[in-house]
Design an enzyme around this catalytic site. Structure first.
Site, short mmCIF file in Angstrom:
data_model
loop_
_atom_site.label_atom_id
_atom_site.label_comp_id
_atom_site.label_asym_id
_atom_site.label_seq_id
_atom_site.Cartn_x
_atom_site.Cartn_y
_atom_site.Cartn_z
N ASP A 191 0.85 -0.93 -0.12
CA ASP A 191 -0.06 -0.06 -0.11
C ASP A 191 1.00 1.22 0.05
OD1 ASP A 191 -1.92 2.29 1.32
OD2 ASP A 191 -3.23 0.62 1.08
N ILE A 192 0.47 2.37 -0.80
CA ILE A 192 1.19 3.35 -0.76
C ILE A 192 1.30 4.44 0.24
CG2 ILE A 192 1.66 3.45 -3.26
CD1 ILE A 192 -0.57 5.67 -3.45
N ASN A 237 -13.35 -3.30 2.26
CA ASN A 237 -14.45 -1.98 2.63
C ASN A 237 -15.37 -2.19 1.63
OD1 ASN A 237 -12.93 -1.03 4.74
ND2 ASN A 237 -11.60 -0.17 3.26
N VAL A 272 -11.43 2.91 -3.46
CA VAL A 272 -10.86 2.31 -4.90
C VAL A 272 -12.28 1.13 -5.29
CG1 VAL A 272 -9.40 0.94 -6.49
CG2 VAL A 272 -8.59 2.80 -4.90
N HIS A 328 -10.73 -5.65 -3.05
CA HIS A 328 -9.18 -5.74 -2.48
C HIS A 328 -9.46 -6.16 -1.04
CE1 HIS A 328 -9.98 -1.49 -2.35
NE2 HIS A 328 -9.29 -1.44 -1.21
N HIS A 386 -7.00 -5.59 2.35
CA HIS A 386 -5.88 -5.14 3.09
C HIS A 386 -5.51 -6.04 4.17
CE1 HIS A 386 -6.74 -0.72 1.93
NE2 HIS A 386 -8.15 -1.06 1.91
#
Length: 113
Positions: A30-31, A87, A96, A100, A102
């Site tokens: 993750d950025i 989420n 986004v 996905h 996390h």
């Protein structure tokens, strides 16, 4: 999904720090990490969120969990603990709109439940 940032990452149009990839999923750092280990695990098939999971594609979720387990072990966080979060939609905190997970760990995480 031409404007999906995760689809662009899958196509290698946007650089990322890939930590795992196979024919079904990709995982990358993750950025904006929330913890020392913060990896995003995404299916290569575009699914907007958990509401797009159906009987035909449900196996991808199991595969994403297997990849999360593998990455947690490799990162050395499996024994002490980690969190897997997804989420769904705006009020669920989704930013986004590509399904996905996390994978978060590497420190004591605050309980929010």
């Amino acid at each position: 999904m031409q404007d999906c940032i995760f689809c662009k990452i899958i196509k290698k149009e946007i650089p990322s720090q890939v930590v795992y990839e196979d024919e079904l999923v990709m995982a990358f750092k993750d950025i904006n990490p929330l913890a020392p280990v913060h990896v995003l695990i995404i299916p290569k098939e575009h699914l907007a969120n958990v509401l797009d999971i159906n009987e035909e594609n449900a196996d991808i979720v199991g595969h994403m969990y297997l990849v999360a387990n593998k990455l947690a072990r490799e990162a050395g966080i499996s024994e002490k603990g980690f969190r897997i979060v997804t989420n769904c939609n705006e009020e669920g905190g989704q930013v986004v709109y590509h399904l996905h997970f996390h994978l978060i760990g590497g420190e004591k995480l605050k309980c929010f439940a």
